[in-house]
Design a protein around this motif. Structure first.
Motif, PDB file in Angstrom:
ATOM      1  N   ILE A 123       0.832  -1.197   0.000  1.00  6.19           N
ATOM      2  CA  ILE A 123       0.000   0.000   0.000  1.00  6.19           C
ATOM      3  C   ILE A 123       0.871   1.252   0.000  1.00  6.19           C
ATOM      4  O   ILE A 123       0.628   2.200  -0.757  1.00  6.19           O
ATOM      5  N   ALA A 124       1.901   1.265   0.839  1.00  7.62           N
ATOM      6  CA  ALA A 124       2.787   2.422   0.910  1.00  7.62           C
ATOM      7  C   ALA A 124       3.507   2.639  -0.413  1.00  7.62           C
ATOM      8  O   ALA A 124       3.671   3.781  -0.871  1.00  7.62           O
ATOM      9  N   ARG A 125       3.928   1.557  -1.037  1.00 12.62           N
ATOM     10  CA  ARG A 125       4.717   1.665  -2.258  1.00 12.62           C
ATOM     11  C   ARG A 125       3.890   2.164  -3.435  1.00 12.62           C
ATOM     12  O   ARG A 125       4.352   2.995  -4.236  1.00 12.62           O
ATOM     13  N   HIS A 126       2.651   1.691  -3.545  1.00 11.55           N
ATOM     14  CA  HIS A 126       1.873   1.965  -4.752  1.00 11.55           C
ATOM     15  C   HIS A 126       0.687   2.906  -4.564  1.00 11.55           C
ATOM     16  O   HIS A 126       0.261   3.548  -5.530  1.00 11.55           O
ATOM     17  N   LEU A 127       0.158   2.994  -3.353  1.00  9.57           N
ATOM     18  CA  LEU A 127      -0.996   3.864  -3.133  1.00  9.57           C
ATOM     19  C   LEU A 127      -0.641   5.138  -2.376  1.00  9.57           C
ATOM     20  O   LEU A 127      -1.402   6.103  -2.415  1.00  9.57           O
ATOM     21  N   ASN A 128       0.503   5.136  -1.704  1.00  8.51           N
ATOM     22  CA  ASN A 128       0.894   6.304  -0.912  1.00  8.51           C
ATOM     23  C   ASN A 128       2.399   6.538  -0.986  1.00  8.51           C
ATOM     24  O   ASN A 128       3.068   6.688   0.034  1.00  8.51           O
ATOM     25  N   PRO A 129       2.972   6.605  -2.203  1.00  5.02           N
ATOM     26  CA  PRO A 129       4.425   6.765  -2.319  1.00  5.02           C
ATOM     27  C   PRO A 129       4.860   8.139  -1.824  1.00  5.02           C
ATOM     28  O   PRO A 129       4.106   9.119  -1.920  1.00  5.02           O
ATOM     29  N   PRO A 130       6.069   8.249  -1.273  1.00  7.02           N
ATOM     30  CA  PRO A 130       6.533   9.521  -0.692  1.00  7.02           C
ATOM     31  C   PRO A 130       6.518  10.685  -1.672  1.00  7.02           C
ATOM     32  O   PRO A 130       6.233  11.813  -1.296  1.00  7.02           O
ATOM     33  N   ARG A 131       6.818  10.417  -2.941  1.00  6.37           N
ATOM     34  CA  ARG A 131       6.939  11.525  -3.898  1.00  6.37           C
ATOM     35  C   ARG A 131       5.598  12.148  -4.252  1.00  6.37           C
ATOM     36  O   ARG A 131       5.537  13.327  -4.585  1.00  6.37           O
ATOM     37  N   THR A 132       4.524  11.376  -4.206  1.00  8.61           N
ATOM     38  CA  THR A 132       3.223  11.900  -4.637  1.00  8.61           C
ATOM     39  C   THR A 132       2.181  11.915  -3.530  1.00  8.61           C
ATOM     40  O   THR A 132       1.202  12.648  -3.614  1.00  8.61           O
ATOM     41  N   GLY A 133       2.341  11.087  -2.507  1.00  6.90           N
ATOM     42  CA  GLY A 133       1.339  10.997  -1.453  1.00  6.90           C
ATOM     43  C   GLY A 133       0.151  10.152  -1.870  1.00  6.90           C
ATOM     44  O   GLY A 133       0.204   9.388  -2.849  1.00  6.90           O
ATOM     45  N   TRP A 134      -0.924  10.279  -1.149  1.00  6.84           N
ATOM     46  CA  TRP A 134      -2.116   9.439  -1.314  1.00  6.84           C
ATOM     47  C   TRP A 134      -2.685   9.565  -2.730  1.00  6.84           C
ATOM     48  O   TRP A 134      -2.897  10.668  -3.228  1.00  6.84           O
ATOM     49  N   ARG A 135      -2.961   8.417  -3.362  1.00  4.87           N
ATOM     50  CA  ARG A 135      -3.337   8.430  -4.779  1.00  4.87           C
ATOM     51  C   ARG A 135      -4.756   7.938  -5.043  1.00  4.87           C
ATOM     52  O   ARG A 135      -5.135   7.772  -6.194  1.00  4.87           O
ATOM     53  N   LEU A 136      -5.546   7.741  -4.004  1.00  5.00           N
ATOM     54  CA  LEU A 136      -6.918   7.264  -4.208  1.00  5.00           C
ATOM     55  C   LEU A 136      -7.973   8.315  -3.858  1.00  5.00           C
ATOM     56  O   LEU A 136      -9.139   7.975  -3.630  1.00  5.00           O
ATOM     57  N   GLY A 137      -7.573   9.578  -3.838  1.00  8.60           N
ATOM     58  CA  GLY A 137      -8.555  10.625  -3.600  1.00  8.60           C
ATOM     59  C   GLY A 137      -9.256  10.457  -2.262  1.00  8.60           C
ATOM     60  O   GLY A 137      -8.630  10.268  -1.228  1.00  8.60           O
ATOM     61  N   ARG A 138     -10.591  10.509  -2.295  1.00  5.21           N
ATOM     62  CA  ARG A 138     -11.366  10.417  -1.060  1.00  5.21           C
ATOM     63  C   ARG A 138     -11.722   8.982  -0.683  1.00  5.21           C
ATOM     64  O   ARG A 138     -12.418   8.757   0.315  1.00  5.21           O
ATOM     65  N   LEU A 139     -11.287   8.022  -1.475  1.00  6.80           N
ATOM     66  CA  LEU A 139     -11.602   6.630  -1.158  1.00  6.80           C
ATOM     67  C   LEU A 139     -10.901   6.199   0.132  1.00  6.80           C
ATOM     68  O   LEU A 139      -9.822   6.682   0.472  1.00  6.80           O
ATOM     69  N   VAL A 140     -11.546   5.268   0.826  1.00  4.17           N
ATOM     70  CA  VAL A 140     -11.074   4.818   2.140  1.00  4.17           C
ATOM     71  C   VAL A 140     -10.621   3.366   2.049  1.00  4.17           C
ATOM     72  O   VAL A 140     -11.228   2.560   1.339  1.00  4.17           O
ATOM     73  N   LEU A 141      -9.555   3.041   2.779  1.00  8.81           N
ATOM     74  CA  LEU A 141      -9.105   1.655   2.891  1.00  8.81           C
ATOM     75  C   LEU A 141      -9.530   1.093   4.239  1.00  8.81           C
ATOM     76  O   LEU A 141      -9.317   1.720   5.280  1.00  8.81           O
ATOM     77  N   PHE A 142     -10.113  -0.096   4.232  1.00  8.72           N
ATOM     78  CA  PHE A 142     -10.432  -0.838   5.445  1.00  8.72           C
ATOM     79  C   PHE A 142      -9.366  -1.918   5.606  1.00  8.72           C
ATOM     80  O   PHE A 142      -9.156  -2.733   4.689  1.00  8.72           O
ATOM     81  N   LEU A 143      -8.698  -1.937   6.739  1.00 10.37           N
ATOM     82  CA  LEU A 143      -7.615  -2.882   6.986  1.00 10.37           C
ATOM     83  C   LEU A 143      -7.899  -3.674   8.249  1.00 10.37           C
ATOM     84  O   LEU A 143      -8.103  -3.088   9.317  1.00 10.37           O
ATOM     85  N   ASP A 144      -7.911  -5.000   8.150  1.00  6.73           N
ATOM     86  CA  ASP A 144      -8.036  -5.848   9.332  1.00  6.73           C
ATOM     87  C   ASP A 144      -6.692  -5.860  10.042  1.00  6.73           C
ATOM     88  O   ASP A 144      -5.677  -6.255   9.458  1.00  6.73           O
ATOM     89  N   VAL A 145      -6.685  -5.445  11.305  1.00  2.00           N
ATOM     90  CA  VAL A 145      -5.421  -5.235  12.001  1.00  2.00           C
ATOM     91  C   VAL A 145      -5.439  -5.939  13.356  1.00  2.00           C
ATOM     92  O   VAL A 145      -6.476  -6.012  14.027  1.00  2.00           O
ATOM     93  N   THR A 146      -4.291  -6.467  13.732  1.00  2.00           N
ATOM     94  CA  THR A 146      -4.112  -7.044  15.058  1.00  2.00           C
ATOM     95  C   THR A 146      -3.618  -5.954  16.008  1.00  2.00           C
ATOM     96  O   THR A 146      -3.270  -4.842  15.585  1.00  2.00           O
ATOM     97  N   VAL A 147      -3.550  -6.284  17.305  1.00  5.40           N
ATOM     98  CA  VAL A 147      -3.043  -5.316  18.281  1.00  5.40           C
ATOM     99  C   VAL A 147      -1.618  -4.910  17.936  1.00  5.40           C
ATOM    100  O   VAL A 147      -1.266  -3.719  17.967  1.00  5.40           O
ATOM    101  N   ASP A 148      -0.774  -5.878  17.567  1.00  7.35           N
ATOM    102  CA  ASP A 148       0.610  -5.548  17.219  1.00  7.35           C
ATOM    103  C   ASP A 148       0.667  -4.595  16.036  1.00  7.35           C
ATOM    104  O   ASP A 148       1.541  -3.721  15.956  1.00  7.35           O
ATOM    105  N   GLY A 149      -0.251  -4.771  15.082  1.00  9.31           N
ATOM    106  CA  GLY A 149      -0.239  -3.934  13.890  1.00  9.31           C
ATOM    107  C   GLY A 149      -0.495  -2.467  14.172  1.00  9.31           C
ATOM    108  O   GLY A 149      -0.085  -1.598  13.392  1.00  9.31           O
TER     109      GLY A 149
END
Length: 446
Positions: free
Chosen positions: A86-112
């Motif tokens: 996700i960081a590499r292709h949807l939020n690269p440092p040179r351009t930032g967030w590339r999906l506009g107003r769309l939201v990502l839902f991520l299943d995450v553990t406590v460690d995550g």
């Protein structure tokens, strides 16, 4: 100000707890190239978040380890791999967030929750999905509150209703309501307190379009993945809508290499279509570098082949009765097929690859049988062969695109047959999502 609870390097996280408030480690800039240097053994999957009008609001992302991988990566390793992509292709440092107003839902553990890769994402575009047990862990409450303060959303999953804990209720922004049972939805809404923003309800277990329709009536969003059959369409026999007929005519003129003046003259008969075409051509997805003001200018800058591509996109959006998310899905698939074929087929095949991917869903979009559509548009024989029979030089790329939507094991087998790694497939997958969003930036129909 953000701070990192764990120092991380690249795609692997060292479990060394940092002192809160200490400077965060500088984020390593990942590669934007297909099949970048940090390829992971697994595949990105996504489900679409649809609103009651079946418009795309976001994606629920998941990571599926390559079948047969031994040992099977643990949940933390898979989550890190997903975040890295996700960081590499949807939020690269040179351009930032590339999906506009769309939201990502991520299943995450406590460690995550403590990963710097997660904190590098734009909080307003991320919803973290967790069970009540993890959300109720007192040792992580301060981190939950911190992330919520930053703007991250939280979706409670696998729960019958909202928790009794008032502080936890303040954290939760979304609630997974399973199959969208009306009684459960009514009970949850009755539990909401006046003066507070309502919790957004999302049904994650949708097996039929009848269920989806019931959720729409209740104003409940849904998650839909490739395993669910395409929604029913109103069949129109062989009758295309008037705008579709005009677009097909223009496509025929381009196929015959007719004079640009003749094409421009035909296009001027429909001012709205001209406007939409120029908005598409000027979208970030083209990247022409200058604003294009006329069809003649477009042909001079881009040539006939890209113009045919954009007319095919307009054809896909010409049926206003079609589900909006299907248009985005078709354009995403078209771009994915094109990207996978790059470097494996001659450069001149790019537009054919795109048309193969997008036209594989054109019957769903137009409500007209596939054979009738292809008879009218008269695509190249190799393109029709891939779409109708899944045979020929383009067929393996279309098959891979379809497998990535439904079956990771099949995607792995097809990738191996094409001699491409999962990293290249994931890069094409996510880049196609970005491209479809950029193509949509100047036209609300997609």
């Amino acid at each position: 100000m953000r701070f990192d609870f764990f120092r991380t390097t690249g795609a692997s996280a060292a479990k060394d707890k940092a002192v809160p408030g200490a400077p965060a480690q500088t984020r390593e800039e990942p590669s934007d190239e297909l099949g970048g240097p940090r390829e992971a053994s697994g595949y990105v999957r996504h489900a679409l978040q649809l609103d009651p009008q079946q418009r795309v609001k976001g994606y629920r992302m998941a990571w599926l380890a390559t079948p047969g991988t031994a040992p099977v990566p643990d949940a933390s390793s898979q989550f890190i791999a997903l975040l890295d992509n996700i960081a590499r292709h949807l939020n690269p440092p040179r351009t930032g967030w590339r999906l506009g107003r769309l939201v990502l839902f991520l299943d995450v553990t406590v460690d995550g929750l403590f990963l710097a890769e997660l904190q590098s994402l734009p909080p307003e575009n991320v919803v973290l999905c967790m069970g009540l047990g993890d959300l109720s862990d007192v040792d992580t409450r301060s981190m939950l509150l911190f992330l919520r303060e930053q703007g991250f959303g939280f979706m409670l999953k696998d729960a019958d209703g909202l928790p009794a804990d008032p502080e936890l209720r303040e954290i939760i922004t979304h609630l997974d309501v399973g199959d969208g049972d009306p009684e459960r939805v009514a009970r949850v809404r009755a539990e909401e307190q006046p003066g507070r923003a309502p919790v957004q309800l999302v049904a994650s277990r949708i097996d039929t379009w009848a269920q989806a329709g019931a959720c729409a009536d209740l104003r409940v969003d849904i998650f839909v993945d490739g395993a669910l059959a395409h929604p029913p369409v109103k069949e129109g026999g062989d009758a295309l809508q008037p705008e579709s007929v005009m677009i097909v005519r223009l496509m025929h003129m381009i196929q015959r290499n007719e004079n640009v003046r003749s094409i421009e003259s035909a296009l001027k008969r429909d001012a709205a279509l001209t406007y939409r075409l120029l908005r598409h051509i000027n979208s970030p997805a083209i990247g022409a570098g200058v604003e294009i003001h006329s069809l003649r200018h477009a042909v001079a800058m881009l040539g006939y082949a890209p113009l045919f591509r954009w007319l095919s996109v307009l054809l896909a959006t010409s049926n206003r009765a079609a589900a909006p998310f299907m248009t985005k899905k078709a354009i995403t698939r078209g771009r994915f097929v094109e990207l996978m074929g790059q470097g494996m087929l001659p450069p001149g095949e790019a537009d054919n690859l795109f048309v193969v991917g997008m036209f594989s869903l054109i019957d769903q979009l137009l409500g007209v049988p596939m054979a009738e559509v292809l008879a009218k548009v008269q695509l190249a024989g190799s393109v029709q062969q891939a779409i109708l029979a899944r045979e020929g030089v383009y067929a393996p790329f279309l098959a891979l695109a379809e497998a990535c939507e439904t079956d990771a094991a099949q995607a792995a087998r097809l990738s191996e047959a094409l001699f491409v790694g999962s990293g290249q497939v994931n890069a094409a997958h996510l880049a196609a999502m970005v491209w479809s969003q950029e193509a949509d930036a100047h036209d609300g129909a997609v």
